[in-house]
Scaffold this motif. Structure first.
Motif, short mmCIF file in Angstrom:
data_model
loop_
_atom_site.label_atom_id
_atom_site.label_comp_id
_atom_site.label_asym_id
_atom_site.label_seq_id
_atom_site.Cartn_x
_atom_site.Cartn_y
_atom_site.Cartn_z
N GLY A 1 -9.20 -4.64 1.96
CA GLY A 1 -8.30 -5.81 1.95
C GLY A 1 -7.09 -5.14 1.76
O GLY A 1 -6.61 -4.66 2.51
N GLY B 1 -14.54 -7.16 5.45
CA GLY B 1 -13.28 -7.63 5.32
C GLY B 1 -13.18 -8.92 6.14
O GLY B 1 -12.65 -9.76 5.71
N SER C 1 -7.12 -9.42 6.44
CA SER C 1 -7.37 -8.50 5.35
C SER C 1 -6.64 -7.11 5.54
O SER C 1 -5.99 -6.84 6.32
N ILE D 1 -12.09 -6.03 0.98
CA ILE D 1 -10.90 -6.69 1.35
C ILE D 1 -10.11 -6.40 0.88
O ILE D 1 -9.03 -6.75 1.54
#
Length: 223
Positions: free
Chosen positions: A222, A137, A164, A214
């Motif tokens: 994310g 991330g 993220s 992410i």
């Protein structure tokens, strides 16, 4: 020496399940620190959940939000062999436009491979792997800042809040062409991140896991 933020908040593992906790950390930092309230908030997102929650949860701070998502042609291969194309739904894109949340869909991301450019691709792979020691991330979080700078939504040398689904940091922005140079990209402070790298250091292909991390592509990190 001027003191800065409190200790870094750590999560047990990577993934988008940490998103509500990331927003709580960012909100707490904004409440405590006046110097952060004028910064733009750059969010890497797959489906738009992060920017939407940030708009709702952080509305009292009047932040300008910039969302960066995957390239149009990006897809994730599932374990069953099928493909998934992470997209922000049209209805949500329309909402973001109405509340002036800028959405950038780059092609490609700064550290992505380019077909038939083997030397470039090896360099990008090395950069991704080096940054991924902080988590998948985190790699995408930094790419979001670079891409926002490339697009002119963030100035070179401008400090921003970046996040993220499983990390947040205060970052000095730079463009793709200058991020490794003098006065380039800099991570000023880490607000939160995964303690255990349960995805990017798993047995999955690193580039695949990095993108999962992410924002929700799979158990992701994310949003």
């Amino acid at each position: 020496m001027q003191g800065r933020g409190s200790q870094i908040v750590y999560f047990d593992g990577e993934g988008r399940d940490n998103l509500p906790s990331v927003l709580r950390v960012v909100k707490k930092a904004l409440k405590k620190r006046e110097d952060l309230r004028s910064l733009k908030l750059v969010i890497f997102t797959s489906f738009g959940e992060g920017p939407l929650l940030a708009y709702n949860e952080l509305s009292g701070f009047d932040l300008r939000i910039v969302a960066v998502t995957f390239p149009i042609d990006f897809c994730v291969k599932r374990q069953d062999g099928s493909s998934m194309f992470p997209r922000i739904p049209p209805k949500l894109l329309k909402f973001f436009s109405g509340v002036e949340i800028k959405v950038l869909s780059p092609a490609p991301l700064p550290f992505d491979q380019i077909e038939n450019l083997e030397f470039h691709n090896q360099q990008m792979k090395t950069i991704r792997q080096a940054i991924s020691i902080f988590g998948g991330g985190f790699t995408l979080c930094l790419q979001a800042v670079i891409r926002a700078c490339d697009a002119g939504e963030v100035g070179c040398g401008e400090r921003v809040l970046a996040m993220s689904g499983d990390c947040a940091a205060i970052v000095t922005a730079s463009t793709t062409s200058g991020f490794l140079g003098s006065g380039g990209l800099a991570v000023n402070e880490i607000l939160c991140k995964p303690h255990n790298l349960t995805m990017v250091r798993s047995r999955l292909v690193p580039a695949e896991v990095e993108h999962k991390t992410i924002d929700g592509v799979v158990p992701s990190s994310g949003d």
